[in-house]
Design a protein around this motif. Structure first.
Motif, PDB file in Angstrom:
ATOM      1  N   ALA A   1       0.903  -1.081   0.090  1.00  0.00           N
ATOM      2  CA  ALA A   1       0.179  -0.074   0.112  1.00  0.00           C
ATOM      3  C   ALA A   1       0.954   1.306  -0.032  1.00  0.00           C
ATOM      4  O   ALA A   1       1.938   1.348   1.101  1.00  0.00           O
ATOM      5  CB  ALA A   1      -0.821   0.051   1.134  1.00  0.00           C
ATOM      6  N   ASP A   2       0.767   2.007  -1.008  1.00  0.00           N
ATOM      7  CA  ASP A   2       1.592   3.342  -1.103  1.00  0.00           C
ATOM      8  C   ASP A   2       0.539   4.719  -0.990  1.00  0.00           C
ATOM      9  O   ASP A   2      -0.426   4.588  -1.506  1.00  0.00           O
ATOM     10  CB  ASP A   2       2.167   3.522  -2.568  1.00  0.00           C
ATOM     11  N   ILE A   3       1.052   5.401   0.101  1.00  0.00           N
ATOM     12  CA  ILE A   3       0.104   6.355   0.568  1.00  0.00           C
ATOM     13  C   ILE A   3       0.845   7.753   0.521  1.00  0.00           C
ATOM     14  O   ILE A   3       1.854   8.141   0.930  1.00  0.00           O
ATOM     15  CB  ILE A   3      -0.555   6.121   2.027  1.00  0.00           C
ATOM     16  N   GLU A   4      -0.037   8.608  -0.001  1.00  0.00           N
ATOM     17  CA  GLU A   4       0.540  10.125  -0.070  1.00  0.00           C
ATOM     18  C   GLU A   4      -0.658  10.842   0.598  1.00  0.00           C
ATOM     19  O   GLU A   4      -1.653  10.891   0.085  1.00  0.00           O
ATOM     20  CB  GLU A   4       0.786  10.736  -1.504  1.00  0.00           C
ATOM     21  N   LEU A   5      -0.269  11.599   1.775  1.00  0.00           N
ATOM     22  CA  LEU A   5      -1.525  12.175   2.557  1.00  0.00           C
ATOM     23  C   LEU A   5      -1.041  13.610   2.771  1.00  0.00           C
ATOM     24  O   LEU A   5      -0.081  13.703   3.552  1.00  0.00           O
ATOM     25  CB  LEU A   5      -1.600  11.522   3.999  1.00  0.00           C
ATOM     26  N   ASP A   6      -1.788  14.653   2.355  1.00  0.00           N
ATOM     27  CA  ASP A   6      -1.481  16.032   2.741  1.00  0.00           C
ATOM     28  C   ASP A   6      -1.902  16.709   4.039  1.00  0.00           C
ATOM     29  O   ASP A   6      -1.493  16.048   4.914  1.00  0.00           O
ATOM     30  CB  ASP A   6      -2.092  16.855   1.472  1.00  0.00           C
ATOM     31  N   SER A   7      -3.082  17.106   4.075  1.00  0.00           N
ATOM     32  CA  SER A   7      -3.631  17.443   5.253  1.00  0.00           C
ATOM     33  C   SER A   7      -4.985  16.846   5.692  1.00  0.00           C
ATOM     34  O   SER A   7      -5.575  17.310   6.790  1.00  0.00           O
ATOM     35  CB  SER A   7      -4.212  19.067   5.016  1.00  0.00           C
ATOM     36  N   GLY A   8      -5.369  15.912   5.031  1.00  0.00           N
ATOM     37  CA  GLY A   8      -6.526  15.009   5.317  1.00  0.00           C
ATOM     38  C   GLY A   8      -6.292  13.888   6.357  1.00  0.00           C
ATOM     39  O   GLY A   8      -5.385  13.894   7.227  1.00  0.00           O
ATOM     40  N   THR A   9      -7.245  12.987   6.193  1.00  0.00           N
ATOM     41  CA  THR A   9      -7.183  11.822   7.300  1.00  0.00           C
ATOM     42  C   THR A   9      -7.425  10.698   6.660  1.00  0.00           C
ATOM     43  O   THR A   9      -8.155  10.520   5.693  1.00  0.00           O
ATOM     44  CB  THR A   9      -8.270  12.092   8.496  1.00  0.00           C
ATOM     45  N   ILE A  10      -6.764   9.626   7.129  1.00  0.00           N
ATOM     46  CA  ILE A  10      -7.125   8.349   6.566  1.00  0.00           C
ATOM     47  C   ILE A  10      -7.259   7.426   7.946  1.00  0.00           C
ATOM     48  O   ILE A  10      -6.411   7.327   9.075  1.00  0.00           O
ATOM     49  CB  ILE A  10      -5.630   7.637   5.857  1.00  0.00           C
ATOM     50  N   THR A  11      -8.357   6.690   7.970  1.00  0.00           N
ATOM     51  CA  THR A  11      -8.606   5.901   9.342  1.00  0.00           C
ATOM     52  C   THR A  11      -9.224   4.563   8.873  1.00  0.00           C
ATOM     53  O   THR A  11      -9.838   4.497   7.942  1.00  0.00           O
ATOM     54  CB  THR A  11      -9.554   6.649  10.390  1.00  0.00           C
ATOM     55  N   SER A  12      -8.699   3.488   9.233  1.00  0.00           N
ATOM     56  CA  SER A  12      -9.143   2.264   8.975  1.00  0.00           C
ATOM     57  C   SER A  12      -8.391   0.990   9.762  1.00  0.00           C
ATOM     58  O   SER A  12      -7.637   1.556  10.390  1.00  0.00           O
ATOM     59  CB  SER A  12      -8.867   2.043   7.384  1.00  0.00           C
ATOM     60  N   THR A  13      -9.122  -0.168   9.824  1.00  0.00           N
ATOM     61  CA  THR A  13      -8.566  -1.429  10.384  1.00  0.00           C
ATOM     62  C   THR A  13      -7.960  -1.915   9.046  1.00  0.00           C
ATOM     63  O   THR A  13      -8.372  -2.404   8.120  1.00  0.00           O
ATOM     64  CB  THR A  13      -9.428  -2.267  11.045  1.00  0.00           C
ATOM     65  N   ILE A  14      -6.440  -1.888   9.260  1.00  0.00           N
ATOM     66  CA  ILE A  14      -5.762  -2.507   8.059  1.00  0.00           C
ATOM     67  C   ILE A  14      -5.722  -4.300   8.369  1.00  0.00           C
ATOM     68  O   ILE A  14      -5.244  -4.479   9.473  1.00  0.00           O
ATOM     69  CB  ILE A  14      -4.343  -1.927   7.999  1.00  0.00           C
TER      70      ILE A  14
ATOM     71  N   SER B   1       0.573  17.333   6.880  1.00  0.00           N
ATOM     72  CA  SER B   1       0.066  17.725   8.225  1.00  0.00           C
ATOM     73  C   SER B   1      -1.195  16.837   8.567  1.00  0.00           C
ATOM     74  O   SER B   1      -1.531  17.250   9.550  1.00  0.00           O
ATOM     75  CB  SER B   1      -0.437  19.095   8.237  1.00  0.00           C
ATOM     76  N   GLY B   2      -1.363  15.883   7.782  1.00  0.00           N
ATOM     77  CA  GLY B   2      -2.685  14.963   8.082  1.00  0.00           C
ATOM     78  C   GLY B   2      -2.340  13.943   9.209  1.00  0.00           C
ATOM     79  O   GLY B   2      -1.322  13.784   9.754  1.00  0.00           O
ATOM     80  N   THR B   3      -3.263  13.145   9.401  1.00  0.00           N
ATOM     81  CA  THR B   3      -3.332  11.915  10.176  1.00  0.00           C
ATOM     82  C   THR B   3      -3.635  10.675   9.570  1.00  0.00           C
ATOM     83  O   THR B   3      -4.776  10.565   8.938  1.00  0.00           O
ATOM     84  CB  THR B   3      -4.154  12.264  11.377  1.00  0.00           C
ATOM     85  N   LEU B   4      -2.448   9.698   9.748  1.00  0.00           N
ATOM     86  CA  LEU B   4      -2.679   8.362   9.552  1.00  0.00           C
ATOM     87  C   LEU B   4      -3.221   7.695  10.433  1.00  0.00           C
ATOM     88  O   LEU B   4      -2.070   7.463  11.291  1.00  0.00           O
ATOM     89  CB  LEU B   4      -1.618   7.997   8.494  1.00  0.00           C
ATOM     90  N   ASP B   5      -3.933   6.863  10.641  1.00  0.00           N
ATOM     91  CA  ASP B   5      -4.484   6.104  12.063  1.00  0.00           C
ATOM     92  C   ASP B   5      -4.988   4.800  11.528  1.00  0.00           C
ATOM     93  O   ASP B   5      -6.096   4.539  11.002  1.00  0.00           O
ATOM     94  CB  ASP B   5      -5.575   6.909  12.679  1.00  0.00           C
ATOM     95  N   LEU B   6      -4.222   3.611  11.621  1.00  0.00           N
ATOM     96  CA  LEU B   6      -4.462   2.503  11.338  1.00  0.00           C
ATOM     97  C   LEU B   6      -4.461   1.564  12.702  1.00  0.00           C
ATOM     98  O   LEU B   6      -3.749   1.690  13.521  1.00  0.00           O
ATOM     99  CB  LEU B   6      -3.408   1.966  10.470  1.00  0.00           C
ATOM    100  N   LEU B   7      -5.553   0.792  12.820  1.00  0.00           N
ATOM    101  CA  LEU B   7      -5.362  -0.334  13.628  1.00  0.00           C
ATOM    102  C   LEU B   7      -5.215  -1.602  12.907  1.00  0.00           C
ATOM    103  O   LEU B   7      -5.473  -1.853  11.834  1.00  0.00           O
ATOM    104  CB  LEU B   7      -7.009  -0.449  14.266  1.00  0.00           C
ATOM    105  N   THR B   8      -4.681  -2.847  13.957  1.00  0.00           N
ATOM    106  CA  THR B   8      -4.548  -4.053  13.396  1.00  0.00           C
ATOM    107  C   THR B   8      -5.727  -4.995  14.041  1.00  0.00           C
ATOM    108  O   THR B   8      -5.830  -4.761  15.188  1.00  0.00           O
ATOM    109  CB  THR B   8      -3.177  -4.766  13.426  1.00  0.00           C
ATOM    110  N   ARG B   9      -6.071  -5.971  13.291  1.00  0.00           N
ATOM    111  CA  ARG B   9      -7.299  -6.530  14.018  1.00  0.00           C
ATOM    112  C   ARG B   9      -6.535  -7.924  14.929  1.00  0.00           C
ATOM    113  O   ARG B   9      -5.395  -8.543  14.355  1.00  0.00           O
ATOM    114  CB  ARG B   9      -8.240  -7.517  12.857  1.00  0.00           C
TER     115      ARG B   9
END
Length: 325
Positions: free
Chosen positions: A249-262, A317-325
């Protein structure tokens, strides 16, 4: 054994001599039966020299080339008549109606038809303007066939297995895109380009590769599943409940948010990552591992297994918030 071989040879020799003697005396050896009579070997050989009693014929008419074995020209004429009758019985009106059903929905928008079209790739682009911002989300749902309602279509085509749909949600009606249940896990590539409009997927989508490009809008989903992801988020939001990653998974994140359980093929510990951040933060299972109060703007770890999936992310400046199961 030798005596048996000698006896067989004697029988063959006697039989051959009797056959030659009978033929010399005017007799015939019969080999085939057709047209209600026995036919001799001599006659059969003579007929075969002239292509036999059945002639192999070729002919051309308005419907193309034809060929076959026939014993006279009347059979050819009869066969042609039968073919003409068969062609006349075809309901071309029914075929025309099926084609019309394939290319139009009730509201006149072209969509594929699951019974006759092969769709391997989806390329969806959702445009926005000031009036559309903040309205109800574009919904992607699943039913028995493809459909699109409540949209101002800018581009819509099916070419080489790729359905390209470029639309602007209509302000007067909810925009709904319907995909058939049978294709939910059958795509090679899926790409979403989202301007400033919210998009919601009510169900699960699976593809070999998936591309997501969001400016100020959002994409939510129950499940997104792909071997490879390419995710580019501006000021928007990407929030699938579950994100299945097969290899990368390749991610480019500016000022937004990504939240998910990966979710990975293993238990989550097999996920490797390489993350760098400017003023944003990378949260992994609730802990800041890059940015925030982590004390570092970079974080990396190797997956626990050979061939472990890898997450590579660059955060502004964004937030990458990932959880693992």
């Amino acid at each position: 054994m030798k005596k048996l071989i000698i006896a067989c040879c004697a029988v063959l020799t006697i039989g051959g001599c009797m056959a030659i003697g009978g033929w010399a005396a005017g007799g015939q050896l019969y080999s085939s039966y057709y047209n209600g009579a026995l036919h001799s070997v001599t006659e059969r050989v003579a007929n075969a020299a002239h292509h036999g009693p059945f002639r192999y014929r070729f002919w051309l008419d308005d419907y193309g080339w034809h060929s076959g074995w026939f014993d006279d020209d009347d059979d050819i004429d009869g066969t042609l008549d039968d073919m003409d009758d068969t062609l006349d019985d075809i309901d071309y009106g029914y075929l025309a109606q099926e084609w019309s059903n394939r290319t139009n929905t009730q509201n006149g928008i072209f969509v594929p038809n699951v019974s006759v079209d092969t769709v391997q790739n989806l390329h969806f682009e959702f445009l926005s303007d000031d009036e559309a911002s903040g309205t109800a989300p574009v919904q992607i749902v699943f039913a028995n066939d493809y459909n699109v309602t409540g949209a101002d279509i800018q581009q819509n085509k099916l070419e080489h297995g790729t359905w390209t749909l470029r639309l602007r949600p209509a302000s007067a009606a909810d925009c709904v895109i319907t995909l058939p249940f049978s294709t939910a896990d059958a795509f090679s590539n899926i790409s979403f380009e989202i301007d400033d409009h919210p998009v919601q997927i009510d169900g699960s989508l699976t593809a070999k590769s998936m591309e997501v490009d969001i400016e100020g809008g959002s994409l939510t989903a129950d499940v997104l599943n792909a071997d490879r992801f390419d995710i580019d988020i501006g000021s928007g939001r990407f929030a699938p409940s579950q994100l299945f990653v097969g290899t990368q998974a390749d991610i480019e994140l500016d000022s937004g948010t990504i939240t998910s359980t990966i979710i990975t093929p293993g238990d989550g510990s097999d996920l490797g990552y390489q993350v760098s951040t400017d003023s944003g933060v990378f949260l992994f299972d609730g802990h800041a591992v890059a940015g925030g109060d982590s004390g570092s703007r970079h974080a990396s770890r190797k997956g626990a297994l050979n061939g472990s999936p890898i997450l590579r992310a660059e955060i502004g400046s964004g937030t990458l918030d990932l959880l693992t199961r």
